[in-house]
Design a protein around this motif. Structure first.
Motif, PDB file in Angstrom:
ATOM      1  N   LEU A  25      41.246  44.540  -5.222  1.00 21.57           N
ATOM      2  CA  LEU A  25      40.826  45.838  -5.757  1.00 21.57           C
ATOM      3  C   LEU A  25      39.625  46.378  -4.993  1.00 21.57           C
ATOM      4  CD1 LEU A  25      40.950  48.073  -7.873  1.00 21.57           C
ATOM      5  CD2 LEU A  25      39.543  46.652  -9.375  1.00 21.57           C
ATOM      6  N   ALA A  26      38.646  45.524  -4.749  1.00 22.61           N
ATOM      7  CA  ALA A  26      37.427  45.959  -4.056  1.00 22.61           C
ATOM      8  C   ALA A  26      37.728  46.394  -2.625  1.00 22.61           C
ATOM      9  CB  ALA A  26      36.402  44.824  -4.050  1.00 22.61           C
ATOM     10  N   ASN A  27      38.541  45.615  -1.899  1.00 26.42           N
ATOM     11  CA  ASN A  27      38.858  45.953  -0.509  1.00 26.42           C
ATOM     12  C   ASN A  27      39.737  47.193  -0.401  1.00 26.42           C
ATOM     13  OD1 ASN A  27      38.020  43.812   1.781  1.00 26.42           O
ATOM     14  ND2 ASN A  27      38.247  42.746  -0.174  1.00 26.42           N
ATOM     15  N   ALA A  28      40.617  47.397  -1.370  1.00 26.22           N
ATOM     16  CA  ALA A  28      41.447  48.600  -1.357  1.00 26.22           C
ATOM     17  C   ALA A  28      40.588  49.850  -1.509  1.00 26.22           C
ATOM     18  CB  ALA A  28      42.493  48.528  -2.471  1.00 26.22           C
ATOM     19  N   LEU A  29      39.550  49.762  -2.333  1.00 26.56           N
ATOM     20  CA  LEU A  29      38.683  50.917  -2.581  1.00 26.56           C
ATOM     21  C   LEU A  29      37.891  51.323  -1.338  1.00 26.56           C
ATOM     22  CD1 LEU A  29      37.302  50.036  -6.144  1.00 26.56           C
ATOM     23  CD2 LEU A  29      38.922  51.849  -5.567  1.00 26.56           C
ATOM     24  N   VAL A  30      37.517  50.353  -0.518  1.00 30.09           N
ATOM     25  CA  VAL A  30      36.641  50.657   0.627  1.00 30.09           C
ATOM     26  C   VAL A  30      37.344  50.399   1.971  1.00 30.09           C
ATOM     27  CG1 VAL A  30      34.589  50.130  -0.731  1.00 30.09           C
ATOM     28  CG2 VAL A  30      35.621  48.338   0.652  1.00 30.09           C
ATOM     29  N   TYR A  31      38.672  50.368   1.975  1.00 33.51           N
ATOM     30  CA  TYR A  31      39.397  50.004   3.191  1.00 33.51           C
ATOM     31  C   TYR A  31      39.056  50.872   4.412  1.00 33.51           C
ATOM     32  CZ  TYR A  31      43.031  48.486   6.357  1.00 33.51           C
ATOM     33  OH  TYR A  31      43.678  47.997   7.456  1.00 33.51           O
ATOM     34  N   PRO A  32      38.878  52.197   4.266  1.00 30.08           N
ATOM     35  CA  PRO A  32      38.502  52.994   5.452  1.00 30.08           C
ATOM     36  C   PRO A  32      37.269  52.461   6.181  1.00 30.08           C
ATOM     37  CG  PRO A  32      39.171  54.441   3.678  1.00 30.08           C
ATOM     38  CD  PRO A  32      39.118  53.063   3.094  1.00 30.08           C
ATOM     39  N   LEU A  33      36.321  51.903   5.458  1.00 26.24           N
ATOM     40  CA  LEU A  33      35.136  51.325   6.096  1.00 26.24           C
ATOM     41  C   LEU A  33      35.511  50.104   6.928  1.00 26.24           C
ATOM     42  CD1 LEU A  33      32.409  51.527   3.296  1.00 26.24           C
ATOM     43  CD2 LEU A  33      32.416  52.740   5.484  1.00 26.24           C
ATOM     44  N   ASP A  34      36.549  49.376   6.501  1.00 21.64           N
ATOM     45  CA  ASP A  34      37.012  48.210   7.256  1.00 21.64           C
ATOM     46  C   ASP A  34      37.590  48.642   8.595  1.00 21.64           C
ATOM     47  OD1 ASP A  34      37.395  45.391   7.405  1.00 21.64           O
ATOM     48  OD2 ASP A  34      39.530  45.689   7.074  1.00 21.64           O
ATOM     49  N   ILE A  35      38.388  49.711   8.579  1.00 14.19           N
ATOM     50  CA  ILE A  35      38.952  50.265   9.823  1.00 14.19           C
ATOM     51  C   ILE A  35      37.826  50.686  10.766  1.00 14.19           C
ATOM     52  CG2 ILE A  35      40.053  52.341  10.757  1.00 14.19           C
ATOM     53  CD1 ILE A  35      42.198  50.627   9.969  1.00 14.19           C
ATOM     54  N   VAL A  36      36.864  51.416  10.238  1.00 11.60           N
ATOM     55  CA  VAL A  36      35.777  51.946  11.057  1.00 11.60           C
ATOM     56  C   VAL A  36      34.943  50.829  11.671  1.00 11.60           C
ATOM     57  CG1 VAL A  36      33.613  53.246  10.985  1.00 11.60           C
ATOM     58  CG2 VAL A  36      35.645  54.151   9.860  1.00 11.60           C
ATOM     59  N   LYS A  37      34.543  49.851  10.866  1.00  6.87           N
ATOM     60  CA  LYS A  37      33.690  48.775  11.388  1.00  6.87           C
ATOM     61  C   LYS A  37      34.435  47.965  12.437  1.00  6.87           C
ATOM     62  CE  LYS A  37      35.245  44.808   9.293  1.00  6.87           C
ATOM     63  NZ  LYS A  37      35.526  43.521   9.973  1.00  6.87           N
ATOM     64  N   THR A  38      35.765  47.773  12.277  1.00  5.81           N
ATOM     65  CA  THR A  38      36.551  47.032  13.269  1.00  5.81           C
ATOM     66  C   THR A  38      36.617  47.786  14.587  1.00  5.81           C
ATOM     67  OG1 THR A  38      37.905  46.019  11.536  1.00  5.81           O
ATOM     68  CG2 THR A  38      38.784  45.960  13.766  1.00  5.81           C
ATOM     69  N   LYS A  39      36.853  49.094  14.524  1.00  6.17           N
ATOM     70  CA  LYS A  39      36.928  49.899  15.750  1.00  6.17           C
ATOM     71  C   LYS A  39      35.577  49.953  16.469  1.00  6.17           C
ATOM     72  CE  LYS A  39      40.876  52.833  14.556  1.00  6.17           C
ATOM     73  NZ  LYS A  39      41.692  52.468  15.739  1.00  6.17           N
ATOM     74  N   LEU A  40      34.492  50.043  15.695  1.00  5.52           N
ATOM     75  CA  LEU A  40      33.164  50.052  16.308  1.00  5.52           C
ATOM     76  C   LEU A  40      32.843  48.710  16.963  1.00  5.52           C
ATOM     77  CD1 LEU A  40      31.075  51.938  13.588  1.00  5.52           C
ATOM     78  CD2 LEU A  40      31.621  52.757  15.877  1.00  5.52           C
ATOM     79  N   GLN A  41      33.343  47.625  16.379  1.00  2.32           N
ATOM     80  CA  GLN A  41      33.027  46.293  16.893  1.00  2.32           C
ATOM     81  C   GLN A  41      33.806  45.926  18.143  1.00  2.32           C
ATOM     82  OE1 GLN A  41      33.695  43.950  13.367  1.00  2.32           O
ATOM     83  NE2 GLN A  41      31.671  44.359  12.525  1.00  2.32           N
ATOM     84  N   VAL A  42      35.001  46.508  18.330  1.00  5.25           N
ATOM     85  CA  VAL A  42      35.797  46.143  19.519  1.00  5.25           C
ATOM     86  C   VAL A  42      35.526  47.053  20.710  1.00  5.25           C
ATOM     87  CG1 VAL A  42      37.650  45.138  18.150  1.00  5.25           C
ATOM     88  CG2 VAL A  42      37.793  47.540  18.800  1.00  5.25           C
ATOM     89  N   GLN A  43      34.963  48.227  20.482  1.00  2.96           N
ATOM     90  CA  GLN A  43      34.720  49.113  21.609  1.00  2.96           C
ATOM     91  C   GLN A  43      33.509  48.651  22.420  1.00  2.96           C
ATOM     92  OE1 GLN A  43      33.849  53.101  20.231  1.00  2.96           O
ATOM     93  NE2 GLN A  43      31.792  52.576  19.535  1.00  2.96           N
ATOM     94  N   VAL A  44      33.559  48.916  23.714  1.00  2.00           N
ATOM     95  CA  VAL A  44      32.430  48.608  24.591  1.00  2.00           C
ATOM     96  C   VAL A  44      31.604  49.879  24.731  1.00  2.00           C
ATOM     97  CG1 VAL A  44      31.704  47.876  26.887  1.00  2.00           C
ATOM     98  CG2 VAL A  44      33.751  46.882  25.843  1.00  2.00           C
ATOM     99  N   LYS A  45      30.339  49.809  24.344  1.00  2.00           N
ATOM    100  CA  LYS A  45      29.491  50.996  24.400  1.00  2.00           C
ATOM    101  C   LYS A  45      29.316  51.469  25.837  1.00  2.00           C
ATOM    102  CE  LYS A  45      26.856  50.039  20.200  1.00  2.00           C
ATOM    103  NZ  LYS A  45      25.515  49.813  19.629  1.00  2.00           N
ATOM    104  N   ARG A  46      29.358  52.761  26.010  1.00  2.00           N
ATOM    105  CA  ARG A  46      29.208  53.334  27.347  1.00  2.00           C
ATOM    106  C   ARG A  46      27.764  53.756  27.574  1.00  2.00           C
ATOM    107  NH1 ARG A  46      34.405  57.303  26.471  1.00  2.00           N
ATOM    108  NH2 ARG A  46      35.982  55.663  26.393  1.00  2.00           N
ATOM    109  N   ALA A  47      27.207  53.271  28.633  1.00  2.00           N
ATOM    110  CA  ALA A  47      25.841  53.670  28.976  1.00  2.00           C
ATOM    111  C   ALA A  47      25.838  55.119  29.435  1.00  2.00           C
ATOM    112  CB  ALA A  47      25.304  52.774  30.090  1.00  2.00           C
ATOM    113  N   PRO A  48      24.769  55.867  29.132  1.00  2.00           N
ATOM    114  CA  PRO A  48      24.686  57.267  29.545  1.00  2.00           C
ATOM    115  C   PRO A  48      24.874  57.407  31.057  1.00  2.00           C
ATOM    116  CG  PRO A  48      22.925  56.740  28.007  1.00  2.00           C
ATOM    117  CD  PRO A  48      23.570  55.444  28.376  1.00  2.00           C
ATOM    118  N   GLY A  49      25.807  58.283  31.447  1.00  2.00           N
ATOM    119  CA  GLY A  49      26.028  58.527  32.866  1.00  2.00           C
ATOM    120  C   GLY A  49      26.927  57.504  33.521  1.00  2.00           C
TER     121      GLY A  49
END
Length: 338
Positions: A25-49
């Protein structure tokens, strides 16, 4: 008993059902945050320029600057449904992991109490770690498949079974379903810290209480999860990196260990890269753990009342049968005397 936890008043399966139901129940309520945190964690940050990573990325490789930016871009690209990609597999994993965790936690804690006094903080963490390790062995394949679903684009995303087959068909074979197992076993300290801290806080702030009010359980659950998340965030990021597809710059070459993932992140993003996605990770953890413990407390109480009612009904039936047998014996006595 005044100081006893309700964990000792329920059988293992009852506590496991309460924990898994609350977690789903708890994870279903906040599932969009799970998607977002996973995508943020797998991406490699791009340095400016810097265009090196951008050049290696595919046209569909989106970059997210923040939690809000990620939500906006996901909805724009895939609609609201994109925020719930992989939800079925995720909730199956949540249910199975929490059922196994609370089942084994109840068993090992009960065994401990049979031979010792109430566990201290170190013992509480140890009991949680043992339960978490056993749970991970059986449930990590679902987590691997769900992470793959969450980190692929809408066009490439497949169903639960098809994604599992894709993992098996990769160079790792069947063992690919257990990618990140070592990191997951190390990460059992996360629920161990969470539930160990919860027990300590509960006993310190509400001594002698066997039932907490919903807001009290929510607050304790949120506080304990925040502490555990901050302590283990680098390992969480490394595990997600292991279970997802490798960054485009690696040309499809998967990581071999969570140490290699951490080295790659530090090399390309610096040490703070190990804490990327910590915002939605903590927010999700606060809400999930708060709702979980609040719901679990209510379900446990419901089970206790149900068991009490069933025992009462059984006792009444047994009493009626005993009275009926006594009446029949009384009626048959004159016949025997003749």
């Amino acid at each position: 008993m005044a100081g006893a936890s309700k964990l000792e008043k329920l059988p293992p399966w009852g506590n496991a059902v309460a924990g898994s139901a609350g977690a789903v129940l708890a994870n279903a309520l906040v599932y969009p945050l799970d998607i977002v945190k996973t995508k943020l964690q797998v991406q490699v940050k791009r340095a400016p320029g810097s265009y090196a990573e951008a050049a290696a990325s595919s046209p569909d490789d989106e970059h997210y600057a923040s939690t809000l930016d990620a939500i906006t871009k996901i909805v724009k690209a895939e609609g609201v449904a994109g925020l719930y990609a992989g939800m079925t597999g995720s909730l199956i994993g949540v249910a199975s992991t929490n059922f196994a965790y609370f089942y084994w936690y109840t068993i090992v804690r009960t065994l401990y109490l049979n031979y010792s006094a109430a566990p201290g903080t170190a013992a509480e963490l140890g009991l949680g770690a043992v339960a978490g390790a056993v749970a991970q062995l059986f449930t990590i394949p679902v987590a691997v498949v769900t992470t793959r679903q969450q980190t692929t684009t809408k066009l490439e995303r497949k169903g639960l079974l098809a994604t599992g087959k894709e993992v098996i068909d990769s160079e790792d074979g069947w063992t690919g379903l257990w990618r990140g197992l070592k990191a997951s076993l190390v990460l059992v300290v996360n629920p161990a810290i969470t539930y160990g801290a919860y027990q300590r806080l509960k006993e310190s702030l509400f001594p002698g209480r066997t039932a907490l009010k919903p807001w009290e359980a929510f607050a304790l659950g949120a506080m304990s999860k925040a502490l555990a998340t901050i302590a283990t965030q680098p390992l969480i990021v490394a595990k997600v990196g292991l279970q997802s597809r490798p960054p485009p710059a690696r040309n499809g070459k998967p990581f071999k260990s969570f140490i290699e993932v951490m080295q790659y992140i530090i090399e390309h993003e610096g040490p703070m890269g190990l804490f990327k996605g910590i915002g939605p990770q903590i927010l999700k953890g606060l809400l999930v753990q708060g709702f979980l413990m609040m719901t679990k407390e209510r379900i446990e109480l419901s089970f206790i009342l149900l068991f009490r009612y069933l025992r009462q009904v059984r006792a009444e039936k047994l009493q009626k049968l005993a009275n009926l047998a006594a009446e029949k014996a009384q009626q048959s006595r004159p016949v025997l005397l003749k």
